[in-house]
Design an enzyme around this catalytic site. Structure first.
Site, PDB file in Angstrom:
ATOM      1  N   TYR A  65      -7.975   0.094   4.553  1.00  0.00           N
ATOM      2  CA  TYR A  65      -8.420  -1.320   4.373  1.00  0.00           C
ATOM      3  C   TYR A  65      -8.695  -1.823   2.876  1.00  0.00           C
ATOM      4  O   TYR A  65      -8.602  -2.738   2.582  1.00  0.00           O
ATOM      5  CB  TYR A  65      -9.627  -1.298   5.117  1.00  0.00           C
ATOM      6  CG  TYR A  65     -10.358  -2.668   5.213  1.00  0.00           C
ATOM      7  CD1 TYR A  65      -9.785  -3.808   6.091  1.00  0.00           C
ATOM      8  CD2 TYR A  65     -11.535  -3.087   4.420  1.00  0.00           C
ATOM      9  CE1 TYR A  65     -10.411  -5.052   5.868  1.00  0.00           C
ATOM     10  CE2 TYR A  65     -12.060  -4.184   4.600  1.00  0.00           C
ATOM     11  CZ  TYR A  65     -11.454  -5.174   5.284  1.00  0.00           C
ATOM     12  OH  TYR A  65     -12.363  -6.614   5.295  1.00  0.00           O
ATOM     13  N   GLY A  77     -10.323  -3.431   0.009  1.00  0.00           N
ATOM     14  CA  GLY A  77     -11.288  -4.423  -0.033  1.00  0.00           C
ATOM     15  C   GLY A  77     -11.009  -5.568   1.127  1.00  0.00           C
ATOM     16  O   GLY A  77     -11.605  -6.682   1.137  1.00  0.00           O
ATOM     17  N   GLU A 132       1.171   1.536  -0.767  1.00  0.00           N
ATOM     18  CA  GLU A 132       0.437   0.645   0.490  1.00  0.00           C
ATOM     19  C   GLU A 132       0.135   1.337   1.746  1.00  0.00           C
ATOM     20  O   GLU A 132       0.104   0.702   2.863  1.00  0.00           O
ATOM     21  CB  GLU A 132       1.575  -0.356   0.873  1.00  0.00           C
ATOM     22  CG  GLU A 132       1.768  -1.216  -0.521  1.00  0.00           C
ATOM     23  CD  GLU A 132       2.545  -2.639  -0.161  1.00  0.00           C
ATOM     24  OE1 GLU A 132       2.163  -3.235   1.045  1.00  0.00           O
ATOM     25  OE2 GLU A 132       3.300  -3.248  -1.208  1.00  0.00           O
ATOM     26  N   TYR A 164       3.851 -17.874 -11.119  1.00  0.00           N
ATOM     27  CA  TYR A 164       3.008 -18.200 -10.159  1.00  0.00           C
ATOM     28  C   TYR A 164       2.900 -19.318  -9.719  1.00  0.00           C
ATOM     29  O   TYR A 164       2.378 -20.359 -10.401  1.00  0.00           O
ATOM     30  CB  TYR A 164       1.611 -17.491 -10.475  1.00  0.00           C
ATOM     31  CG  TYR A 164       0.600 -17.178  -9.530  1.00  0.00           C
ATOM     32  CD1 TYR A 164       0.327 -15.918  -9.131  1.00  0.00           C
ATOM     33  CD2 TYR A 164      -0.230 -18.049  -8.943  1.00  0.00           C
ATOM     34  CE1 TYR A 164      -0.797 -15.483  -8.375  1.00  0.00           C
ATOM     35  CE2 TYR A 164      -1.146 -17.983  -8.031  1.00  0.00           C
ATOM     36  CZ  TYR A 164      -1.272 -16.388  -7.531  1.00  0.00           C
ATOM     37  OH  TYR A 164      -2.358 -16.268  -6.662  1.00  0.00           O
TER      38      TYR A 164
END
Length: 527
Positions: A129, A131, A263, A444
């Protein structure tokens, strides 16, 4: 002082969201400023109502693990998904499509090993998990299929201690469950800092940063957490994985490099040695205006190739500068900054400003506050603002990438055009550079459009697919620092070589024979 409570449906903490009465008062002005949205403010679903419809856990918790695992309904909901726009809008409407069946909170590696052993035997997917700040479907147990009986979320919040500090080599061994504030609090007591500040800093964890190859706030040199890692330790289904602590090594493929960006598909990161430094004492920054975003991009390219290595080199297009209160919409804004633990940086700032002037830039006068402070404050508030806009009928989301300088102008036009076409008019697509390299920027993008209330998921999916296809087709990466997760995996698969995918499948099969570690991330669940 009472502890802050995290929002169960949206970003961050409850006290970071506008009270509904204040939002109702502000809604007309928001709609007027944007030119779209609704003064009719929606409220999120009630947690009690969501709990009332939560299905029972599909798998029983063994008696030996009851001190580690909980099936409490609220905890299952809070660990069911991350904080992407998709996650948030579904939770806002009271939809938790894939709740986990249990939440594990191991207090040490032995308890974590017990959880992994049970999960492999019981065919339970294990979802680390961190955060919970994933914005790409990294912590939601979807796409599991019939192979799995259920899913458990593993929360390492108890493994958050500073274990060792080497002030000679300037490194620290820290538990992976430490959040950004917790990590910095412990280092500050020793006059040190990790100097790593992603936008999710207040919530995300060291283990999550490493597992997702997160990017920090600083624009050059040590841009990713990769650059700060000396060694990593993880618990895998077949045993502990620990790389040797070294400043560098040429001894074959690096063990810690494979864990970076894994991941949660290979194991659960429990601690790491990371590089730290004294808190910088010398800082200098200035805002610079450019007539166009592309003119500013030319200046940023020159800065990135100059060897000056600015700590901050954020270029913001005119519309985003206006939206954040740092401009009037007529000029692009560059936030240029330098810092050092050792020496004055005024000369570096002066040379940087000279480069900007050579490319048509006009530096603001130095003063307290100003555009730099306005943009910084807006940057930290942006995730909360997304949720506020959702409540007034506005879709707001972001995506990011990286591309080489020679391809950037055409790439930028293609990506903006594809995104606008998917959303339709009216909409806003803005861009900023978060990180810059001598060979290219990391653009971005922020998108804002009227939401189709009740149909936001389909609207978002159309936008996301269009933008992602455009990015990959134009030669960019599907993510520079937001990770792959389940949302980006189809596009990640198109940009990685097939032989590398085969090697990754082989590594996972060797380390995770039962395939329980975060299935569906990086690789399809059936792999």
């Amino acid at each position: 002082m009472s502890a802050r409570t995290r929002s169960w449906w949206g970003w961050g903490y409850d006290d970071g969201h506008q009270p509904v009465e204040a939002l109702r008062a502000a809604a007309p002005a928001i709609v007027q400023q944007l030119g779209f949205g609704s003064a009719e403010v929606e409220e999120p679903a009630r947690l009690a109502d969501v709990l009332a419809t939560l299905p029972a856990p599909r798998v029983p918790v063994p008696a030996a693990l009851r001190g580690i695992l909980t099936t409490d309904g609220e905890q299952r909901i809070r660990h069911a998904q991350g904080k992407s726009y998709l996650d948030t809008v579904r939770a806002f409407r009271g939809v938790i499509e894939h709740p986990v069946d249990a939440v594990a909170r191991p207090r040490d590696e032995h308890e974590l090993e017990a959880v992994l052993a049970w999960a492999a035997d019981a065919r339970v997917a294990v979802i680390p998990y961190g955060g919970g700040t994933s914005v790409c479907g990294g912590v939601e147990p979807r796409e599991l299929g019939p192979r799995f009986e259920g899913a458990v979320s593993v929360d390492l919040g108890a493994l958050d201690a500073l274990h060792e500090l080497d002030d000679v080599s300037r490194a620290a061994r820290i538990g992976a469950g430490a959040s950004g504030p917790r990590l910095e609090e412990q280092l500050r007591a020793h006059g040190m800092t990790m100097r790593f500040f992603p936008q999710s800093f207040e919530l995300s964890t060291l283990g999550g940063w490493i597992a997702t190859r997160a990017g920090g706030h600083f624009a050059t040199v040590w841009t990713h957490v990769d650059d700060l890692v000396e060694s990593v330790r993880a618990i895998t289904p077949i045993g502990a994985w620990a790389s040797r602590r070294l400043p560098g090594s040429g001894a074959g493929p690096s063990p810690d490099r494979l864990l970076l960006g894994s991941e949660g598909t290979l194991g659960v990161i429990t601690e790491a040695w990371v590089r730290v430094q004294p808190r910088p004492e010398h800082r200098a920054s200035r805002a610079v205006r450019f007539p166009t975003f592309l003119a500013g991009a030319d200046a940023v390219r020159a800065l990135s190739q100059s060897g000056l290595l600015p700590a901050n080199c954020r270029l913001v297009d005119p519309l985003e500068a206006q939206q954040t209160g740092a401009g009037d919409g007529t000029t692009a804004l560059l936030v240029l900054g330098f810092e050092s633990t050792d020496h004055d940086v005024a000369d570096r700032l002066d040379r940087g400003l000279a480069i900007c002037r050579e490319h048509g830039g006009s530096p603001d006068e130095p003063r307290a506050g100003g555009a730099v402070s306005a943009w910084r404050d807006a940057f930290l508030a942006m995730p909360y603002l997304r949720d506020t806009l959702m409540q007034v009928g506005v879709l707001a989301d972001t995506f990011e990438t990286a591309i080489t300088w020679d391809r950037f102008p055409a790439f930028h036009e293609t990506v903006v055009g594809a995104t606008r076409a998917a959303l339709g008019e009216p909409c806003r697509v803005t861009c900023r550079f978060t990180h810059v390299y001598p060979d290219g920027p990391a653009p971005y993008y922020t998108v804002i459009a009227p939401a189709r209330r009740g149909d936001e998921v389909a609207q978002w999916q159309a936008m996301k697919d269009a933008a992602s296809r455009a990015i990959v087709a134009a030669g960019g990466t599907i993510t520079h620092h937001h990770a792959v997760g389940r949302d980006h995996r189809p596009y990640y698969e198109t940009q990685r070589p097939d032989v590398f995918a085969a090697a990754l499948r082989g590594a996972k099969a060797a380390i995770d024979p039962a395939g329980v570690m975060n299935p569906g991330v990086l690789l399809p669940a059936e792999a």
